[in-house]
Design a protein around this motif. Structure first.
Motif, PDB file in Angstrom:
ATOM      1  N   ARG A 183      33.749  14.995  -7.779  1.00  7.26           N
ATOM      2  CA  ARG A 183      32.671  15.215  -6.745  1.00  7.26           C
ATOM      3  C   ARG A 183      31.722  14.092  -6.400  1.00  7.26           C
ATOM      4  O   ARG A 183      30.853  14.261  -5.813  1.00  7.26           O
ATOM      5  CB  ARG A 183      31.963  16.659  -7.255  1.00  7.26           C
ATOM      6  CG  ARG A 183      32.923  17.849  -7.117  1.00  7.26           C
ATOM      7  CD  ARG A 183      32.054  19.134  -7.791  1.00  7.26           C
ATOM      8  NE  ARG A 183      32.000  18.768  -9.154  1.00  7.26           N
ATOM      9  CZ  ARG A 183      31.248  19.759  -9.907  1.00  7.26           C
ATOM     10  NH1 ARG A 183      31.166  20.785  -9.675  1.00  7.26           N
ATOM     11  NH2 ARG A 183      31.224  19.315 -11.320  1.00  7.26           N
ATOM     12  N   SER A 184      31.769  13.212  -7.606  1.00  4.93           N
ATOM     13  CA  SER A 184      30.462  12.329  -7.520  1.00  4.93           C
ATOM     14  C   SER A 184      31.047  10.917  -8.104  1.00  4.93           C
ATOM     15  O   SER A 184      31.755  10.939  -9.187  1.00  4.93           O
ATOM     16  CB  SER A 184      29.212  12.739  -8.059  1.00  4.93           C
ATOM     17  OG  SER A 184      28.216  11.808  -8.262  1.00  4.93           O
ATOM     18  N   VAL A 185      30.592   9.834  -7.432  1.00  5.96           N
ATOM     19  CA  VAL A 185      30.983   8.538  -8.095  1.00  5.96           C
ATOM     20  C   VAL A 185      29.991   8.201  -9.298  1.00  5.96           C
ATOM     21  O   VAL A 185      30.262   7.607 -10.107  1.00  5.96           O
ATOM     22  CB  VAL A 185      30.638   7.397  -6.868  1.00  5.96           C
ATOM     23  CG1 VAL A 185      30.911   6.135  -7.532  1.00  5.96           C
ATOM     24  CG2 VAL A 185      31.402   7.718  -5.702  1.00  5.96           C
ATOM     25  N   ASN A 186      28.934   8.904  -9.157  1.00  4.21           N
ATOM     26  CA  ASN A 186      27.935   8.671 -10.285  1.00  4.21           C
ATOM     27  C   ASN A 186      27.658  10.018 -11.092  1.00  4.21           C
ATOM     28  O   ASN A 186      26.678  10.945 -10.596  1.00  4.21           O
ATOM     29  CB  ASN A 186      26.582   8.078  -9.895  1.00  4.21           C
ATOM     30  CG  ASN A 186      26.961   6.656  -9.576  1.00  4.21           C
ATOM     31  OD1 ASN A 186      27.498   5.689 -10.112  1.00  4.21           O
ATOM     32  ND2 ASN A 186      26.488   6.451  -8.156  1.00  4.21           N
ATOM     33  N   PRO A 187      28.613  10.670 -11.893  1.00  7.90           N
ATOM     34  CA  PRO A 187      28.424  11.981 -12.264  1.00  7.90           C
ATOM     35  C   PRO A 187      27.220  12.229 -13.238  1.00  7.90           C
ATOM     36  O   PRO A 187      26.668  10.973 -13.799  1.00  7.90           O
ATOM     37  CB  PRO A 187      29.673  12.128 -13.138  1.00  7.90           C
ATOM     38  CG  PRO A 187      30.103  10.902 -13.340  1.00  7.90           C
ATOM     39  CD  PRO A 187      29.826  10.003 -12.384  1.00  7.90           C
ATOM     40  N   ASN A 188      26.840  13.215 -13.225  1.00  5.79           N
ATOM     41  CA  ASN A 188      25.751  13.586 -14.420  1.00  5.79           C
ATOM     42  C   ASN A 188      26.652  13.912 -15.762  1.00  5.79           C
ATOM     43  O   ASN A 188      27.473  14.431 -15.737  1.00  5.79           O
ATOM     44  CB  ASN A 188      25.188  15.017 -13.952  1.00  5.79           C
ATOM     45  CG  ASN A 188      24.154  15.489 -15.120  1.00  5.79           C
ATOM     46  OD1 ASN A 188      23.667  14.748 -15.986  1.00  5.79           O
ATOM     47  ND2 ASN A 188      23.879  16.720 -14.943  1.00  5.79           N
ATOM     48  N   HIS A 189      26.244  12.870 -16.533  1.00  8.21           N
ATOM     49  CA  HIS A 189      26.851  12.965 -18.123  1.00  8.21           C
ATOM     50  C   HIS A 189      26.659  14.116 -18.936  1.00  8.21           C
ATOM     51  O   HIS A 189      25.824  14.143 -19.959  1.00  8.21           O
ATOM     52  CB  HIS A 189      26.725  11.593 -18.858  1.00  8.21           C
ATOM     53  CG  HIS A 189      27.378  10.537 -18.034  1.00  8.21           C
ATOM     54  ND1 HIS A 189      28.492  10.155 -17.877  1.00  8.21           N
ATOM     55  CD2 HIS A 189      26.538   9.549 -17.237  1.00  8.21           C
ATOM     56  CE1 HIS A 189      28.531   9.058 -16.999  1.00  8.21           C
ATOM     57  NE2 HIS A 189      27.511   8.562 -16.640  1.00  8.21           N
TER      58      HIS A 189
END
Length: 511
Positions: free
Chosen positions: A131-137
């Motif tokens: 869902r995201s190129v920069n995911p929430n880790h």
């Protein structure tokens, strides 16, 4: 009153009439029972057919739903395996984030019911997210599927129990696979979240009837989705009847009360391929047999109507047969009974003599005939009147009634003031005892009823019939013995010699 022969014949006729009526009743009853048995068989077959139709409908529905679920989960699993395969390429982390998203996640990852595809590292932190190129880790190390893959060497697809997604609070199940390093050590997990709304929409479109349901179970007994009654989703029914049957077969059918609401249902179940999923369709027996019950009511009413009609017909027929039997008995009585004395008439005596003569010949038994005459009856009538004469004849008949007791004995009015008694199986000596009994009884009855007394002359003849003998010889001998008694002064009993005698010409003799 002792039997004189006439009454025995009438009783036999009445018994035969009753047997005929009973046979009619039995025939009608047998017809009703046969019709009822046929209708019952038809009803049972129709009930079985209704059950089979419901089972076949549920089987077809399960086949279609199973195919849809298997196809979609296979598609999602291929996407997960594609992510794992692409992560094996060297330098995947060095390419641009946008290109990496295209390489790792295909278009299936954006399907409407797939929440997301997520890559977790060996510590459970989110590494990549479709869902995201920069995911929430985020840390997902506490999830059951992560613990399972980290703690075991499971390499196949794992399907979790339902849980609520942290991202949007949507009920989902997790589809996950383990990632391994070249040395086989744990490298992380690729997991996809499948929304339960997919199953809800799929089940909702199935035609289940007013009270049917369709349920998807996890192998551990947890309900993944149920339509309707979604409130049981997430509950565990490992002890339900269905898991006993599922342990023995890949698919099947059975009838049992539901574990969720207690309603008796027909359940058809099947496992979805090799997945740890069990699909079940339940239909209430009330719905299954609703049409059959209406059919059964109609057939039952027809059977009841037939029974009523059969019973009415039997009653009318029996009534008419009884009326006919009564009429025939009355005619028979009139035809064989003397109207004044109630004794059998001469016609009945002749029939009895024919019958008993043949029997005595077969059995080599004696047959005895007594001829009885009221002494000076014409003078008695002149002195006391004809009514007194009739009362005397009735008194003589009553004395005869009381003096014979065996069913085969026949007492008859032979004509005018003359009577006859046929005694099968009796010798002359036995007949003398009967004659004296009649005399004694007549004297007592005359005194008792105020009837002027009269004497009796009695002639007795006895024969053991031999081939060539005629029963007319017995009658002639008894008649001659009677007139011998009259010639010797009357009021006595004479026994004919044991020889054939020619019939006497009696019109020349005085009464």
């Amino acid at each position: 009153m002792p039997d004189t022969g006439v009454h025995s014949d009438h009783a036999n006729a009445a018994s035969g009439s009753k047997r005929a009526i009973n046979r009619v009743f039995a025939a009608i009853l047998a017809l009703v029972i046969c019709f009822g048995a046929v209708c019952t068989k038809v009803l049972l077959d129709a009930r079985t057919a209704a059950w089979e139709r419901a089972a076949e409908t549920a089987t077809s529905l399960i086949s279609a739903v199973e195919s849809d679920i298997a196809r979609n989960i296979e598609s999602y699993d291929l996407s997960i395996q594609g992510v794992i395969d692409n992560l094996q390429h060297p330098g995947i982390d060095s390419i641009s984030p946008d290109l990496r998203q295209l390489v790792l996640f295909d278009r299936s990852a954006t399907a409407r019911h797939l929440d997301a595809l997520v890559v977790l590292d060996q510590n459970g932190f989110v590494r990549y997210d479709s869902r995201s190129v920069n995911p929430n880790h985020a840390d997902r190390s506490t999830r059951d599927y992560f613990k399972l893959h980290k703690g075991t060497g499971l390499t196949s697809l794992f399907i979790s129990r339902p849980f609520t997604s942290r991202s949007d609070s949507t009920p989902v199940i997790a589809l996950s696979r383990r990632m391994s390093n070249p040395d086989g050590s744990f490298a992380g997990v690729v997991v996809g979240s499948l929304k339960l709304s997919y199953f809800a929409e799929l089940f909702k479109s199935a035609a289940l009837g007013a009270n049917g349901n369709i349920t998807l179970f996890h192998d551990d007994g947890t309900v993944i989705m149920r339509w309707p009654q979604q409130e049981v989703v997430g509950r565990n029914f490992k002890n339900a009847e269905i898991f006993k049957y599922a342990a023995m077969a890949h698919d099947g059918r059975f009838e049992s009360p539901s574990a969720t609401d207690g309603t008796r249902r027909l359940f058809v179940f099947s496992r979805i391929g090799e997945l740890p999923l069990l699909l079940s369709v339940g239909q209430t027996t009330t719905d299954i047999y609703a049409e059959w019950r209406r059919y059964a009511v109609v057939i039952g009413l027809l059977i009841a109507l037939l029974c009523v009609m059969g019973g009415t017909l039997a009653w009318y027929l029996a009534r008419e047969m009884r009326r006919r039997a009564v009429a025939e008995r009355k005619l028979s009585v009139l035809a064989t009974t003397d109207g004044l004395t109630g004794l059998s008439n001469r016609r009945h005596l002749n029939d009895a003599m024919h019958r008993e003569w043949r029997r005595a010949m077969r059995e080599s038994a004696p047959l005895t005939l007594m001829m009885i005459d009221a002494d000076h009856f014409k003078t008695y009538n002149d002195q006391h009147g004809h009514q007194a004469g009739d009362r005397l004849l009735q008194t003589i008949s009553a004395a005869m009634f009381r003096s014979i007791s065996r069913p085969a004995d026949t007492a008859s009015r032979y004509g005018g003031d003359e009577f006859a008694v046929l005694l099968p199986g009796t010798t002359s000596e036995g007949a003398i005892m009967v004659a004296e009994k009649i005399r004694t009884c007549l004297t007592a009855l005359c005194a008792e009823n105020g009837v002027p007394a009269s004497n009796l002359s009695i002639g007795i003849a006895s024969r053991v019939p031999k081939p060539g003998d005629m029963f007319g010889d017995l009658l002639a001998s008894a008649d001659e013995a009677l007139y011998c008694a009259k010639d010797k002064g009357r009021n006595r009993t004479e026994i004919a010699p044991d020889r054939p005698a020619k019939p006497a010409f009696r019109s020349s003799r005085a009464a």
